[in-house]
Write a protein that holds these residues in place. Sequence first.
Motif, PDB file in Angstrom:
ATOM      1  N   LEU A 100      62.299  49.938  -3.945  1.00 20.25           N
ATOM      2  CA  LEU A 100      63.721  50.132  -4.243  1.00 20.25           C
ATOM      3  C   LEU A 100      64.216  49.098  -5.258  1.00 20.25           C
ATOM      4  O   LEU A 100      65.018  49.421  -6.138  1.00 20.25           O
ATOM      5  N   LEU A 101      63.707  47.881  -5.160  1.00 23.78           N
ATOM      6  CA  LEU A 101      64.099  46.797  -6.066  1.00 23.78           C
ATOM      7  C   LEU A 101      63.522  46.964  -7.464  1.00 23.78           C
ATOM      8  O   LEU A 101      64.223  46.767  -8.455  1.00 23.78           O
ATOM      9  N   ALA A 102      62.233  47.270  -7.534  1.00 26.71           N
ATOM     10  CA  ALA A 102      61.491  47.095  -8.779  1.00 26.71           C
ATOM     11  C   ALA A 102      61.009  48.385  -9.430  1.00 26.71           C
ATOM     12  O   ALA A 102      60.448  48.328 -10.526  1.00 26.71           O
ATOM     13  N   ARG A 103      61.196  49.514  -8.782  1.00 28.36           N
ATOM     14  CA  ARG A 103      60.697  50.769  -9.347  1.00 28.36           C
ATOM     15  C   ARG A 103      61.837  51.763  -9.558  1.00 28.36           C
ATOM     16  O   ARG A 103      61.960  52.754  -8.844  1.00 28.36           O
ATOM     17  N   PRO A 104      62.677  51.528 -10.566  1.00 28.18           N
ATOM     18  CA  PRO A 104      63.783  52.449 -10.818  1.00 28.18           C
ATOM     19  C   PRO A 104      63.318  53.857 -11.204  1.00 28.18           C
ATOM     20  O   PRO A 104      64.097  54.809 -11.144  1.00 28.18           O
ATOM     21  N   ASP A 105      62.034  53.986 -11.567  1.00 26.38           N
ATOM     22  CA  ASP A 105      61.480  55.304 -11.897  1.00 26.38           C
ATOM     23  C   ASP A 105      61.325  56.184 -10.648  1.00 26.38           C
ATOM     24  O   ASP A 105      61.169  57.393 -10.759  1.00 26.38           O
ATOM     25  N   VAL A 106      61.360  55.567  -9.472  1.00 30.32           N
ATOM     26  CA  VAL A 106      61.229  56.318  -8.215  1.00 30.32           C
ATOM     27  C   VAL A 106      62.633  56.545  -7.649  1.00 30.32           C
ATOM     28  O   VAL A 106      63.358  55.581  -7.395  1.00 30.32           O
ATOM     29  N   PRO A 107      63.022  57.811  -7.456  1.00 25.79           N
ATOM     30  CA  PRO A 107      64.346  58.079  -6.902  1.00 25.79           C
ATOM     31  C   PRO A 107      64.529  57.426  -5.525  1.00 25.79           C
ATOM     32  O   PRO A 107      63.586  57.349  -4.734  1.00 25.79           O
ATOM     33  N   THR A 108      65.737  56.966  -5.258  1.00 28.55           N
ATOM     34  CA  THR A 108      66.051  56.287  -3.998  1.00 28.55           C
ATOM     35  C   THR A 108      65.630  57.118  -2.798  1.00 28.55           C
ATOM     36  O   THR A 108      64.946  56.617  -1.890  1.00 28.55           O
ATOM     37  N   ALA A 109      66.038  58.393  -2.779  1.00 33.02           N
ATOM     38  CA  ALA A 109      65.725  59.247  -1.622  1.00 33.02           C
ATOM     39  C   ALA A 109      64.212  59.397  -1.439  1.00 33.02           C
ATOM     40  O   ALA A 109      63.723  59.441  -0.302  1.00 33.02           O
ATOM     41  N   THR A 110      63.477  59.454  -2.527  1.00 39.62           N
ATOM     42  CA  THR A 110      62.017  59.586  -2.444  1.00 39.62           C
ATOM     43  C   THR A 110      61.413  58.337  -1.829  1.00 39.62           C
ATOM     44  O   THR A 110      60.579  58.425  -0.912  1.00 39.62           O
ATOM     45  N   ALA A 111      61.803  57.165  -2.318  1.00 34.43           N
ATOM     46  CA  ALA A 111      61.250  55.914  -1.797  1.00 34.43           C
ATOM     47  C   ALA A 111      61.527  55.795  -0.291  1.00 34.43           C
ATOM     48  O   ALA A 111      60.618  55.505   0.491  1.00 34.43           O
ATOM     49  N   ILE A 112      62.759  56.038   0.116  1.00 28.21           N
ATOM     50  CA  ILE A 112      63.106  55.911   1.538  1.00 28.21           C
ATOM     51  C   ILE A 112      62.318  56.920   2.366  1.00 28.21           C
ATOM     52  O   ILE A 112      61.686  56.569   3.370  1.00 28.21           O
ATOM     53  N   SER A 113      62.323  58.167   1.951  1.00 28.92           N
ATOM     54  CA  SER A 113      61.629  59.234   2.679  1.00 28.92           C
ATOM     55  C   SER A 113      60.137  58.949   2.821  1.00 28.92           C
ATOM     56  O   SER A 113      59.538  59.152   3.879  1.00 28.92           O
ATOM     57  N   GLU A 114      59.530  58.468   1.738  1.00 26.12           N
ATOM     58  CA  GLU A 114      58.092  58.179   1.764  1.00 26.12           C
ATOM     59  C   GLU A 114      57.766  57.079   2.774  1.00 26.12           C
ATOM     60  O   GLU A 114      56.772  57.155   3.485  1.00 26.12           O
ATOM     61  N   TYR A 115      58.585  56.025   2.836  1.00 23.03           N
ATOM     62  CA  TYR A 115      58.300  54.936   3.771  1.00 23.03           C
ATOM     63  C   TYR A 115      58.668  55.306   5.202  1.00 23.03           C
ATOM     64  O   TYR A 115      58.057  54.798   6.145  1.00 23.03           O
ATOM     65  N   VAL A 116      59.596  56.215   5.385  1.00 19.18           N
ATOM     66  CA  VAL A 116      59.852  56.760   6.723  1.00 19.18           C
ATOM     67  C   VAL A 116      58.611  57.528   7.168  1.00 19.18           C
ATOM     68  O   VAL A 116      58.170  57.395   8.323  1.00 19.18           O
ATOM     69  N   ASP A 117      58.003  58.282   6.257  1.00 15.54           N
ATOM     70  CA  ASP A 117      56.756  58.993   6.576  1.00 15.54           C
ATOM     71  C   ASP A 117      55.628  58.020   6.910  1.00 15.54           C
ATOM     72  O   ASP A 117      54.838  58.265   7.826  1.00 15.54           O
ATOM     73  N   VAL A 118      55.528  56.913   6.168  1.00 13.71           N
ATOM     74  CA  VAL A 118      54.516  55.905   6.476  1.00 13.71           C
ATOM     75  C   VAL A 118      54.780  55.344   7.880  1.00 13.71           C
ATOM     76  O   VAL A 118      53.857  55.192   8.678  1.00 13.71           O
ATOM     77  N   ALA A 119      56.045  55.064   8.182  1.00 17.81           N
ATOM     78  CA  ALA A 119      56.392  54.543   9.514  1.00 17.81           C
ATOM     79  C   ALA A 119      55.975  55.536  10.599  1.00 17.81           C
ATOM     80  O   ALA A 119      55.446  55.140  11.652  1.00 17.81           O
ATOM     81  N   LYS A 120      56.164  56.832  10.337  1.00 17.01           N
ATOM     82  CA  LYS A 120      55.779  57.859  11.321  1.00 17.01           C
ATOM     83  C   LYS A 120      54.271  57.896  11.548  1.00 17.01           C
ATOM     84  O   LYS A 120      53.817  58.350  12.589  1.00 17.01           O
ATOM     85  N   ALA A 121      53.491  57.428  10.574  1.00 18.83           N
ATOM     86  CA  ALA A 121      52.036  57.384  10.742  1.00 18.83           C
ATOM     87  C   ALA A 121      51.639  56.344  11.791  1.00 18.83           C
ATOM     88  O   ALA A 121      50.563  56.439  12.375  1.00 18.83           O
ATOM     89  N   PHE A 122      52.500  55.357  12.026  1.00 18.44           N
ATOM     90  CA  PHE A 122      52.189  54.273  12.958  1.00 18.44           C
ATOM     91  C   PHE A 122      53.065  54.250  14.201  1.00 18.44           C
ATOM     92  O   PHE A 122      52.690  53.654  15.212  1.00 18.44           O
ATOM     93  N   PHE A 123      54.253  54.830  14.110  1.00 15.06           N
ATOM     94  CA  PHE A 123      55.253  54.684  15.170  1.00 15.06           C
ATOM     95  C   PHE A 123      55.859  56.027  15.551  1.00 15.06           C
ATOM     96  O   PHE A 123      55.621  57.029  14.895  1.00 15.06           O
ATOM     97  N   ASP A 124      56.719  55.992  16.575  1.00 17.80           N
ATOM     98  CA  ASP A 124      57.429  57.214  16.962  1.00 17.80           C
ATOM     99  C   ASP A 124      58.740  57.322  16.171  1.00 17.80           C
ATOM    100  O   ASP A 124      59.044  56.492  15.316  1.00 17.80           O
ATOM    101  N   ASP A 125      59.515  58.350  16.492  1.00 13.85           N
ATOM    102  CA  ASP A 125      60.736  58.635  15.729  1.00 13.85           C
ATOM    103  C   ASP A 125      61.746  57.493  15.753  1.00 13.85           C
ATOM    104  O   ASP A 125      62.458  57.280  14.786  1.00 13.85           O
ATOM    105  N   ARG A 126      61.830  56.769  16.870  1.00 18.03           N
ATOM    106  CA  ARG A 126      62.811  55.692  16.976  1.00 18.03           C
ATOM    107  C   ARG A 126      62.573  54.631  15.898  1.00 18.03           C
ATOM    108  O   ARG A 126      63.503  54.207  15.204  1.00 18.03           O
ATOM    109  N   GLU A 127      61.322  54.218  15.748  1.00 21.65           N
ATOM    110  CA  GLU A 127      60.995  53.220  14.736  1.00 21.65           C
ATOM    111  C   GLU A 127      61.139  53.781  13.327  1.00 21.65           C
ATOM    112  O   GLU A 127      61.552  53.069  12.413  1.00 21.65           O
ATOM    113  N   ALA A 128      60.796  55.065  13.146  1.00 18.87           N
ATOM    114  CA  ALA A 128      60.962  55.695  11.833  1.00 18.87           C
ATOM    115  C   ALA A 128      62.444  55.711  11.442  1.00 18.87           C
ATOM    116  O   ALA A 128      62.795  55.451  10.282  1.00 18.87           O
TER     117      ALA A 128
END
Length: 155
Positions: free
Chosen positions: A111-139
Motif C-alpha cells: 500500500l505504501l510503495a506500490r501505487p501501481d497496485v490498486p488499493t482494493a486489490t492489495a487489501i483483498s490479496e492479503y486478506v486471501d493470504v490471511a485466509k490461507a493461515f487463519f479463519d475468517d475472524r483473523e482475515a
Amino acid sequence: MNTAARSQARSAARLAAVQALYQQQMEGTALTKLLDEFHQHRLGREVDDDEHEGEVFADAEVAFFDDIVRGVDARREEIDGIVIERLAAGWTLARLDKTMLQVLRAGAYELLARPDVPTATAISEYVDVAKAFFDDREAKFANGVLDAVAKQVRD
C-alpha cells in the motif's frame, strides 16, 4: 503473460513473500540467502516432501516477490510504526501472531510503495493470504488493519 496468469503469479508471490518474511523473523536468515533459497527451492518448484509429492508451488512473479521482501526488510521500522498506529489500544506487534504480522507488513508495504497496485486489490490479496493461515475472524482483522493503513498512506 496474460492478465489472469499475471494475477495468479502475483498472488503466489505475495504468499511466498509472507512465508519468506516469517522465515526471516523466526530464523534471522540474511536477506540475500533468504531470496536465493526461495528462488532456488520454492518459487515455481516442485514440493519436496512426502505429503505433497508431485505438487508444484505456484509460479510466482519473482521480481514482485523480491520487491515485497526487500521493501519490507528495508522499511520495517516505518511499516511497523504505521501498523502499530492502526492496532486497537493495548495491542502491540509482539502480541500479534508472527504470521499475521508478516501479512500486515507485506500488505502495508504494498500500500505504501506500490501505487501501481490498486488499493482494493492489495487489501483483498492479503486478506486471501490471511485466509490461507487463519479463519475468517483473523482475515477480517487483517482487512480492517490494512483498510486503515490504506486510508493513511493513499489518497
